[in-house]
Scaffold this motif. Structure first.
Motif, short mmCIF file in Angstrom:
data_model
loop_
_atom_site.label_atom_id
_atom_site.label_comp_id
_atom_site.label_asym_id
_atom_site.label_seq_id
_atom_site.Cartn_x
_atom_site.Cartn_y
_atom_site.Cartn_z
N ALA A 194 57.37 65.20 8.76
CA ALA A 194 58.26 64.07 9.06
C ALA A 194 59.69 64.50 9.36
O ALA A 194 60.50 63.67 9.78
CB ALA A 194 58.24 63.09 7.88
N GLY A 195 60.01 65.76 9.11
CA GLY A 195 61.37 66.22 9.35
C GLY A 195 62.35 65.85 8.26
O GLY A 195 63.56 66.04 8.41
N THR A 196 61.83 65.34 7.15
CA THR A 196 62.68 64.89 6.05
C THR A 196 62.74 65.96 4.97
O THR A 196 61.73 66.23 4.31
CB THR A 196 62.15 63.59 5.43
OG1 THR A 196 62.02 62.60 6.46
CG2 THR A 196 63.10 63.08 4.35
N PRO A 197 63.87 66.59 4.75
CA PRO A 197 63.96 67.63 3.72
C PRO A 197 64.09 67.01 2.34
O PRO A 197 64.50 65.84 2.20
CB PRO A 197 65.25 68.38 4.09
CG PRO A 197 66.11 67.33 4.72
CD PRO A 197 65.16 66.42 5.47
N PRO A 198 63.75 67.76 1.30
CA PRO A 198 64.00 67.27 -0.05
C PRO A 198 65.50 67.24 -0.33
O PRO A 198 66.30 67.78 0.43
CB PRO A 198 63.29 68.30 -0.93
CG PRO A 198 63.32 69.55 -0.12
CD PRO A 198 63.19 69.11 1.31
N GLN A 199 65.86 66.61 -1.42
CA GLN A 199 67.26 66.62 -1.82
C GLN A 199 67.70 68.05 -2.09
O GLN A 199 66.98 68.82 -2.72
CB GLN A 199 67.46 65.77 -3.07
CG GLN A 199 68.91 65.69 -3.54
CD GLN A 199 69.08 64.79 -4.75
OE1 GLN A 199 68.11 64.22 -5.25
NE2 GLN A 199 70.30 64.67 -5.25
#
Length: 533
Positions: free
Chosen positions: A522-527
């Motif tokens: 999704a292209g969403t990195p973790p915090q």
């Protein structure tokens, strides 16, 4: 600095970086780095780093490189791996003078996406080393062992870097010669042994020059990163998506620094720090293996059958050092012509530090060697490290390892006298392994080609988030390196695994895998700063 790539049969997916002493030194030499005490900690990393920043290449592809970028790959079924496709990529030997008919042919393989209707393009993988085969890693681990959703939506692609594996590998010695090389005393006690070790390094270097020819001067990480950009373009991907492990993080970070405008979703697992001078790199890794050994020893001494005693981890280290010293004087039988001396025993122990799964095997091997004078167990671990097959043949990884390291940075030490001055620092960081790491730094001193690289900070301004993964008790790529690389990168995001072993992805920790999978899909990195146990 895995898998048959390095340990194919035992722990697929973790690359070798042990004894990285030859890998890093800034152009001013190593004397400017802090020399005292144990490596590790954010302050130590900053003290040992250089200030120069790796500059990106121009966005526009030069006209003389366009034929490489516009070539068409001819894919065929891999004869040795059903379900995988193979091809050959042509790249210039020297990017400063492309098109002069001196090209390098790179072996490429891919596992097509299992759900092509929802394809996200290509996911490039590299297991590290340097010198480990990315194709073997793909066929034995990533292409079958990466999470199902990742395999469904990506063509997983691997290219053996120039001089490695199936891509015109650097070769230096015959199998018989290399076998003798592995048994040379790596912790010399007198002038005669110093001369024998330096002579072994010289023979190794001369063999590489004789057998590798011009290629030996063109196997740098920067050139491999440029090759990776050619492959990206040929595959039709506007951005590079990549998972690199161990030294593969150096390759991935270098790509981001050179091509920030073409960097996509990059995962750097078991991160290296490209900014450190050789002395700090070596001290840090020396301390990293000590941290890993201490974890093994803490576990061992709680067991009644621990061959290193049941008192304390500190005492266990003393017991191991005493045992290695005894082997230095009197090797033990192994059931074959080779005997187990200190060099092979040390490599067997270091091999077992890569993964907690090896600890039971190491306890048994130490028990056999220390109590029964049977060195076969430690010898088997050392053979795994060196990629030795039952027929006595060796893989080419150790040659690629030296060739890349020696061209990426100037030699850390020029003479045995330089090493002797720093042995106390290495022993302070690791009483068990310190001398091994110190003397290993001498292997590039007489390298036949001059280094073309230098230590650089990598900021990669303008990239999307880059996910940097570190394991707190990683022996080969100490956690402090992941902290430093994430801080250097303009868009670095640090993901931490609180545990043992080398690298973290696809090893059974759901927290780590979910975070990386979400980023890749999704292209969403973790915090930034997320921690997993």
């Amino acid at each position: 600095m895995d898998f048959r790539s390095l340990f194919r049969r035992a722990v697929p997916g973790t690359a070798l970086v042990v004894l990285i002493a030859a890998a890093g030194c800034d152009s001013a030499g190593s004397d400017d780095a802090g020399s005292g005490g144990q490596g590790g900690g954010a302050d130590a990393a900053r003290a040992g780093s250089v200030s120069r920043v790796l500059e990106p290449l121009p966005e526009q592809i030069p006209a003389d490189l366009r034929p490489y970028y516009e070539q068409q790959l001819r894919w065929t079924d891999c004869t040795d791996a059903p379900g995988f496709e193979c091809a050959t990529l042509r790249v210039p030997l020297d990017y400063a003078s492309p098109g002069d008919r001196e090209d390098v042919e790179l072996a490429v393989a891919r596992k097509p996406a299992e759900n092509p209707a929802e394809s996200l393009g290509s996911l490039h993988v590299n297991p590290g080393g340097p010198g480990a085969s990315a194709i073997e890693f793909l066929q034995n681990f990533a292409g079958v062992g990466y999470p199902e959703e990742v395999r469904a939506r990506y063509d997983i692609v691997a290219a053996d870097p120039r001089g490695v594996g199936r891509s015109e590998p650097v070769e230096c010695l015959t199998d018989a010669e290399f076998e003798k090389h592995t048994q040379v005393d790596a912790t010399p006690d007198d002038e005669r042994e110093v001369e024998a070790l330096t002579a072994a390094f010289e023979r190794f270097a001369e063999g590489c020059e004789k057998r590798a020819g011009k290629l030996l001067g063109h196997v740098s990480t920067a050139e491999a990163a440029r090759d990776m950009d050619v492959l990206r373009a040929v595959l039709g991907d506007k951005k590079l998506t990549y998972v690199g492990a161990s030294y593969g993080t150096m390759l991935g970070a270098t790509y981001a620094g050179l091509f920030p405008h073409r960097a996509g979703r990059l995962v750097l697992d078991g991160a290296m720090d490209p900014s450190l001078t050789s002395r700090q790199l070596n001290l840090d890794q020396n301390a990293g293996f000590t941290t890993a050994f201490d974890a093994f020893a803490e576990d061992c001494v709680q067991r009644a059958d621990c061959p290193l005693g049941t008192d304390s981890a500190e005492d266990a280290g003393k017991q191991l050092r005493a045992f290695l010293d005894r082997l230095d004087a009197e090797p033990v039988p192994t059931g074959e012509q080779r005997r187990l001396g200190e060099p092979l025993a040390t490599m067997g122990v270091l091999m077992a530090m890569y993964q907690e799964d090896f600890w039971p095997q190491l306890r048994g091997a130490l028990t056999d060697a220390m109590e029964r004078k049977d060195g076969s167990g430690l010898l088997a671990l050392a053979d795994m490290y060196y990629e030795r097959e039952p027929d006595g043949s060796y893989g080419s990884m150790m040659y690629g390892f030296a060739a890349v390291n020696c061209i990426d940075q100037p030699a850390p030490f020029d003479s045995p006298a330089d090493v002797e001055k720093l042995v106390p620092d290495f022993e302070a960081a690791s009483p068990v392994f310190g001398r091994d790491f110190a003397w290993a730094a001498l292997n590039c001193a007489d390298w036949p080609v001059a280094a073309t690289g230098e230590a650089n900070r990598i900021e990669a301004a303008g990239t999307p988030p880059i996910l940097v993964v570190g394991t707190t008790r990683d022996p080969a790529t100490p956690y402090v390196w992941a902290e430093s690389l994430a801080a250097q990168l303009e868009e670095g995001v640090l993901l931490t695994y609180e545990g043992d072993g080398h690298t973290a992805y696809a090893r059974g920790n759901a927290c780590i895998d979910d975070a990386i999978d979400t980023f890749l899909l999704a292209g969403t990195p973790p915090q930034d700063g997320k921690r997993c146990k």
